[in-house]
Design a protein around this motif. Sequence first.
Motif, PDB file in Angstrom:
ATOM      1  N   UNK A 199      11.189   2.734  -1.927  1.00 29.04           N
ATOM      2  CA  UNK A 199      10.479   3.916  -1.924  1.00 29.04           C
ATOM      3  C   UNK A 199       9.778   3.906  -0.802  1.00 29.04           C
ATOM      4  N   UNK A 200       9.647   2.772   0.208  1.00 29.03           N
ATOM      5  CA  UNK A 200       9.270   3.016   1.739  1.00 29.03           C
ATOM      6  C   UNK A 200       7.986   2.039   1.872  1.00 29.03           C
ATOM      7  N   UNK A 201       7.281   1.563   0.838  1.00 29.22           N
ATOM      8  CA  UNK A 201       6.101   0.913   1.068  1.00 29.22           C
ATOM      9  C   UNK A 201       6.593  -0.458   1.991  1.00 29.22           C
ATOM     10  N   UNK A 202       7.582  -1.115   1.585  1.00 26.37           N
ATOM     11  CA  UNK A 202       7.919  -2.157   2.463  1.00 26.37           C
ATOM     12  C   UNK A 202       9.013  -1.861   3.264  1.00 26.37           C
ATOM     13  N   UNK A 203       9.236  -2.504   4.502  1.00 28.78           N
ATOM     14  CA  UNK A 203       8.320  -3.492   4.993  1.00 28.78           C
ATOM     15  C   UNK A 203       7.099  -3.388   5.740  1.00 28.78           C
ATOM     16  N   UNK A 204       6.817  -2.241   6.015  1.00 30.16           N
ATOM     17  CA  UNK A 204       5.790  -1.914   6.816  1.00 30.16           C
ATOM     18  C   UNK A 204       4.507  -1.921   6.328  1.00 30.16           C
ATOM     19  N   UNK A 205       4.321  -1.570   5.071  1.00 32.92           N
ATOM     20  CA  UNK A 205       3.023  -1.466   4.552  1.00 32.92           C
ATOM     21  C   UNK A 205       2.362  -2.632   3.660  1.00 32.92           C
ATOM     22  N   UNK A 206       3.207  -3.867   3.697  1.00 29.39           N
ATOM     23  CA  UNK A 206       2.707  -4.732   2.835  1.00 29.39           C
ATOM     24  C   UNK A 206       1.299  -5.071   2.482  1.00 29.39           C
TER      25      UNK A 206
ATOM     26  N   UNK B  15      16.891  -3.699   9.590  1.00 30.83           N
ATOM     27  CA  UNK B  15      15.728  -3.829   9.817  1.00 30.83           C
ATOM     28  C   UNK B  15      14.977  -3.075  10.729  1.00 30.83           C
ATOM     29  N   UNK B  16      15.551  -2.674  11.768  1.00 31.13           N
ATOM     30  CA  UNK B  16      15.195  -1.571  12.506  1.00 31.13           C
ATOM     31  C   UNK B  16      14.796  -0.124  12.024  1.00 31.13           C
ATOM     32  N   UNK B  17      15.873  -0.041  11.370  1.00 32.45           N
ATOM     33  CA  UNK B  17      15.647   1.433  10.525  1.00 32.45           C
ATOM     34  C   UNK B  17      14.597   1.296   9.406  1.00 32.45           C
ATOM     35  N   UNK B  18      14.740   0.504   8.843  1.00 36.44           N
ATOM     36  CA  UNK B  18      13.597   0.259   7.451  1.00 36.44           C
ATOM     37  C   UNK B  18      12.204   0.717   8.006  1.00 36.44           C
ATOM     38  N   UNK B  19      12.039   0.242   9.294  1.00 35.82           N
ATOM     39  CA  UNK B  19      10.592   0.399   9.726  1.00 35.82           C
ATOM     40  C   UNK B  19      10.525   1.814  10.383  1.00 35.82           C
ATOM     41  N   UNK B  20      11.335   2.587  10.458  1.00 33.72           N
ATOM     42  CA  UNK B  20      11.358   4.028  11.018  1.00 33.72           C
ATOM     43  C   UNK B  20      11.196   5.151  10.100  1.00 33.72           C
TER      44      UNK B  20
ATOM     45  N   UNK C 198       6.197   5.178 -19.485  1.00 35.23           N
ATOM     46  CA  UNK C 198       5.419   3.896 -19.525  1.00 35.23           C
ATOM     47  C   UNK C 198       6.076   3.086 -18.599  1.00 35.23           C
ATOM     48  N   UNK C 199       5.872   2.613 -17.310  1.00 32.57           N
ATOM     49  CA  UNK C 199       6.642   1.833 -16.541  1.00 32.57           C
ATOM     50  C   UNK C 199       6.033   0.580 -16.324  1.00 32.57           C
ATOM     51  N   UNK C 200       6.539  -0.532 -15.780  1.00 33.04           N
ATOM     52  CA  UNK C 200       5.858  -1.682 -15.355  1.00 33.04           C
ATOM     53  C   UNK C 200       5.134  -1.530 -14.447  1.00 33.04           C
ATOM     54  N   UNK C 201       3.867  -2.196 -14.264  1.00 32.96           N
ATOM     55  CA  UNK C 201       2.781  -2.193 -13.388  1.00 32.96           C
ATOM     56  C   UNK C 201       2.996  -3.132 -12.057  1.00 32.96           C
ATOM     57  N   UNK C 202       4.032  -4.161 -12.447  1.00 32.03           N
ATOM     58  CA  UNK C 202       4.258  -5.068 -11.484  1.00 32.03           C
ATOM     59  C   UNK C 202       5.926  -4.914 -11.108  1.00 32.03           C
ATOM     60  N   UNK C 203       6.100  -4.985  -9.758  1.00 30.69           N
ATOM     61  CA  UNK C 203       7.511  -4.729  -9.377  1.00 30.69           C
ATOM     62  C   UNK C 203       7.962  -5.638  -8.391  1.00 30.69           C
ATOM     63  N   UNK C 204       9.161  -5.888  -8.129  1.00 34.16           N
ATOM     64  CA  UNK C 204       9.778  -6.475  -7.165  1.00 34.16           C
ATOM     65  C   UNK C 204       9.872  -6.179  -5.732  1.00 34.16           C
TER      66      UNK C 204
ATOM     67  N   UNK D  90       7.631   8.172   4.037  1.00 36.35           N
ATOM     68  CA  UNK D  90       8.761   8.620   3.616  1.00 36.35           C
ATOM     69  C   UNK D  90       8.966   9.964   3.574  1.00 36.35           C
ATOM     70  N   UNK D  91       7.969  10.742   3.783  1.00 38.42           N
ATOM     71  CA  UNK D  91       7.999  12.340   3.477  1.00 38.42           C
ATOM     72  C   UNK D  91       8.555  12.832   4.649  1.00 38.42           C
ATOM     73  N   UNK D  92       9.297  14.199   4.147  1.00 40.40           N
ATOM     74  CA  UNK D  92       9.927  15.066   5.291  1.00 40.40           C
ATOM     75  C   UNK D  92       8.936  16.221   5.269  1.00 40.40           C
ATOM     76  N   UNK D  93       8.307  16.528   4.247  1.00 41.54           N
ATOM     77  CA  UNK D  93       7.325  17.591   4.214  1.00 41.54           C
ATOM     78  C   UNK D  93       6.339  17.333   2.885  1.00 41.54           C
ATOM     79  N   UNK D  94       4.901  17.650   3.329  1.00 39.59           N
ATOM     80  CA  UNK D  94       3.856  17.225   2.330  1.00 39.59           C
ATOM     81  C   UNK D  94       3.154  18.349   2.149  1.00 39.59           C
TER      82      UNK D  94
END
Length: 425
Positions: free
Chosen positions: A207-214, A98-103, A194-200, A328-332
């Motif tokens: 990919x890093x959107x959760x848990x911090x950016x819900x 949980x700690x590292x998931x938010x870093x 052509x991927x799903x637009x709804x994901x779990x 999630x980026x190391x360089x952008x």
Amino acid sequence: MHDIKLIRDNPQAFDSGLARRGLAPLSSRVLDLDQRRRAAQTSFQETQARRNEASKQIGLVKRQGGDAQALMEEVAGLKDRLAASEAEEKALGEEIDRLLMAVPNLPADDVPNGPDESANVELRRVGTPRQFDFAPLEHDAIGEKLGLMDFQSASKLSGARFVVLKGKLARLERALGAFMLDLQTGAHGYTEVNPPLLVRDEALYGTGQLPKFGEDLFRANTGHWLIPTAEVPLTNLVSGEIIEETRLPIRVTALTPCFRSEAGAAGKDTRGMIRQHQFTKVELVSIADPDRSAEEHERMTACAEEVLKRLGLPYRVIVLCTGDMGFSSRKTYDIEVWLPGQNTYREISSCSNCGDFQARRMNTRFRRNGEKTTRFVHTLNGSGLAVGRTLVAVLENYQQADGSVLVPDALKPYMGGLDVVTPDV
């Protein structure tokens, strides 16, 4: 996700990377939890060994006609200790996760330091902004004068930050998306998906959107999430896999609607199409060998730039500083297109190398030819491009004094040969 072994081996480097992100040191807290978890693991193993030994002794004592009561009581007590050690190890492991998931990811060494966008570094400019002999309008004024961009109807249907495009503008946006897909698949070797637009949940954790950016996402009452970008399903296509080296790099692309709540954008770009809850984007994703990911990053950025070159739109490329990078980026690299109506450059694409950060969260590895061991892949993603913002750029850069908009040559085959966008009759 971060490698706990690397934090153990070099906690100073971990904290230094966080400091470059403007974050407080965390290694001591992580390592304390890790030490306690490993102690619980050791206790479990030692207790398990003693339990096995005592169980054997019970059988031996009974066969010899002795009293095994004390040993049986010891085994019963050891069972409780095993359960307690196992529970403690699991709880501490989950707390570390949980700690590292938010870093956020740690920045690459060559990323410039800085607190915010003011410290971003411009790398190059391509194209010369057009000199107008009239005062250029912003895109929303152009679209509304054409009668083809309707924010009032969109607001009636859905509220703020939506738009209804009509007639030739609706076709122009569709043309842009088709042109981008054809370019990325035909000239640059990406495979269309052509991927799903709804994901779990798991996909967004990967990919890093959760848990911090819900709060930046839209959630369905089924427990699914609407994708904020096709990066999520495209990258997660390889989650949990071990990929053979010969398959790398994997390059995929998709044209999808994207949905963002823009929770942190209150008061920003409230007019027009720059920042909306729903927009269309062509996404580029690469799954790469770690030794080639820097090269792949440059290639991906060039693929996105090529869209603007073929459309004849002036732009610049900047490298984001540590304080302006995504989670999630190391360089952008950001690509910013020139908007004459705003008299400034605005972001139209971000191309990011995430290193093994997402791969660790997804548990995605690859195996080199002839080797038994595996390594984490590197993942990269970029916009190739944001279709709505490209439409904005076309409208502003190709506007004419009479209110019409010229169609860029690259789009004419997708517009049925139409040369100019005028009001629908």
